[in-house]
Design an enzyme around this catalytic site. Structure first.
Site, mmCIF file in Angstrom:
data_model
loop_
_atom_site.group_PDB
_atom_site.id
_atom_site.type_symbol
_atom_site.label_atom_id
_atom_site.label_comp_id
_atom_site.label_asym_id
_atom_site.label_seq_id
_atom_site.Cartn_x
_atom_site.Cartn_y
_atom_site.Cartn_z
ATOM 1 C CE LYS A 1 -2.476 -0.838 3.716
ATOM 2 N NZ LYS A 1 -1.896 -2.143 4.118
ATOM 3 N NE ARG B 1 -4.842 -1.350 9.415
ATOM 4 C CZ ARG B 1 -3.687 -0.736 9.187
ATOM 5 N NH1 ARG B 1 -3.667 0.388 8.529
ATOM 6 N NH2 ARG B 1 -2.559 -1.280 9.580
ATOM 7 N NE ARG C 1 6.939 -2.918 6.021
ATOM 8 C CZ ARG C 1 5.627 -2.701 6.113
ATOM 9 N NH1 ARG C 1 4.937 -2.400 5.029
ATOM 10 N NH2 ARG C 1 5.014 -2.814 7.262
ATOM 11 N NE ARG D 1 5.794 -0.465 10.143
ATOM 12 C CZ ARG D 1 4.636 -0.422 9.482
ATOM 13 N NH1 ARG D 1 4.597 0.080 8.257
ATOM 14 N NH2 ARG D 1 3.524 -0.872 10.026
ATOM 15 N NE ARG E 1 1.573 -4.667 11.237
ATOM 16 C CZ ARG E 1 2.570 -4.517 10.372
ATOM 17 N NH1 ARG E 1 3.714 -5.157 10.555
ATOM 18 N NH2 ARG E 1 2.422 -3.736 9.332
HETATM 19 P P1 AMP Z 1 0.314 0.612 8.876
HETATM 20 O O1 AMP Z 1 1.540 1.440 8.661
HETATM 21 O O2 AMP Z 1 -0.854 1.067 8.061
HETATM 22 O O3 AMP Z 1 0.596 -0.865 8.740
HETATM 23 O O4 AMP Z 1 -0.122 0.841 10.409
HETATM 24 C C1 AMP Z 1 0.733 0.512 11.476
HETATM 25 C C2 AMP Z 1 -0.069 0.397 12.749
HETATM 26 O O5 AMP Z 1 -0.703 1.651 13.036
HETATM 27 C C3 AMP Z 1 -1.209 -0.622 12.722
HETATM 28 O O6 AMP Z 1 -0.780 -1.940 13.010
HETATM 29 C C4 AMP Z 1 -2.120 -0.061 13.818
HETATM 30 O O7 AMP Z 1 -1.600 -0.328 15.105
HETATM 31 C C5 AMP Z 1 -2.005 1.445 13.592
HETATM 32 N N1 AMP Z 1 -2.995 1.948 12.621
HETATM 33 C C6 AMP Z 1 -2.752 2.485 11.398
HETATM 34 N N2 AMP Z 1 -3.888 2.845 10.789
HETATM 35 C C7 AMP Z 1 -4.888 2.529 11.646
HETATM 36 C C8 AMP Z 1 -6.301 2.658 11.599
HETATM 37 N N3 AMP Z 1 -6.919 3.180 10.531
HETATM 38 N N4 AMP Z 1 -7.013 2.201 12.665
HETATM 39 C C9 AMP Z 1 -6.420 1.699 13.759
HETATM 40 N N5 AMP Z 1 -5.097 1.545 13.863
HETATM 41 C C10 AMP Z 1 -4.315 1.960 12.822
#
Ligand code: AMP
Length: 212
Positions: A13, A88, A127, A160, A171
């Site tokens: 993404k 999400r 990554r 990360r 996740r």
């Molecule tokens: P990402 O970079 O999109 O994989 O997001 C990393 C982490 O941020 C996720 O595993 C969640 O803990 C949090 N997070 C990101 N976007 C959301 C969202 N829309 N709702 C809830 N938690 C989020």
């Protein structure tokens, strides 16, 4: 152009978002990047969200909705946006729908990037992310992985914390349970575009752009 990018963690993404927003000159709104910056800067929001992110759990909807409201208000004059990592779950999707109705705007498309679970685990464990500019890299693409720096800004590449195998598993579970139902939700709203997320980055971008 108003878009949402769906896909499991590691589906690509972030990488695809960057290319699509460049093409249409729209804002890239990544809730993950926003949260990581808040955590890095030790803000109140960062402190509230920190443990959820570390454990691979979803941050409470109320905090996320506040972030999105602020982002949309600040970017009203822009040509559009691409949401990366939001919504999400169904509650966020419905709240987002209400927010857009109030603003009198509509989504153009929801692009779902489809990648198998095996491929996702392979991608996430290799990554790396730039500590300075959030650029996403795969460590296998560098000859000397130990001393590799961000090809965009020269910043340090870090893994990360939530890309450790144990957190990846959590996740992916959260994705299956909470986020995957959004595919059907947006299909029912006639907004869904499903694309194959395997192959070269540019091929995936081409597949997405063909529908936009
Ligand atoms: P990402 O970079 O999109 O994989 O997001 C990393 C982490 O941020 C996720 O595993 C969640 O803990 C949090 N997070 C990101 N976007 C959301 C969202 N829309 N709702 C809830 N938690 C989020």
């Amino acid at each position: 152009m108003r878009l949402v990018l769906l896909g499991a963690p590691g589906a690509g993404k972030g990488t695809q978002a960057k290319k699509i927003v460049q093409r249409f000159k729209i804002s890239h709104i990544s809730t993950g990047n926003i949260l990581r910056n808040e955590i890095k800067n030790d803000t109140e929001l960062g402190r509230k969200a920190g443990n959820f992110v570390k454990e691979g759990k979803l941050v409470p909807d109320e905090l996320i909705i506040e972030i999105i409201k602020k982002e949309l208000e600040g970017k009203q004059s822009d040509k559009g946006f691409l949401m990366d990592g939001f919504p999400r779950n169904l509650k966020q999707a419905k709240m987002f729908g209400d927010m857009l109705d109030l603003l009198g705007i509509k989504l153009d498309s929801v692009i779902n990037i489809d990648v198998s679970k095996d491929e996702i685990i392979k991608r996430l464990t290799s990554r790396r992310i730039c500590h300075s500019c959030n650029n996403i890299c795969n460590i296998n693409n560098f000859k000397d992985a130990e001393s590799a720096k961000c090809p965009e800004c020269g910043g340090d590449l870090i893994k990360r914390k939530d890309d450790e195998l144990k957190v990846i598993t959590e996740r992916l579970n959260v994705y299956e349970k909470e986020t995957k139902p959004l595919i059907d939700y947006y299909r029912e709203h006639n907004l869904l575009v499903n694309i194959d997320g395997t192959g070269m980055e540019n091929q995936v971008t081409e597949r997405a752009l063909k529908h936009l």
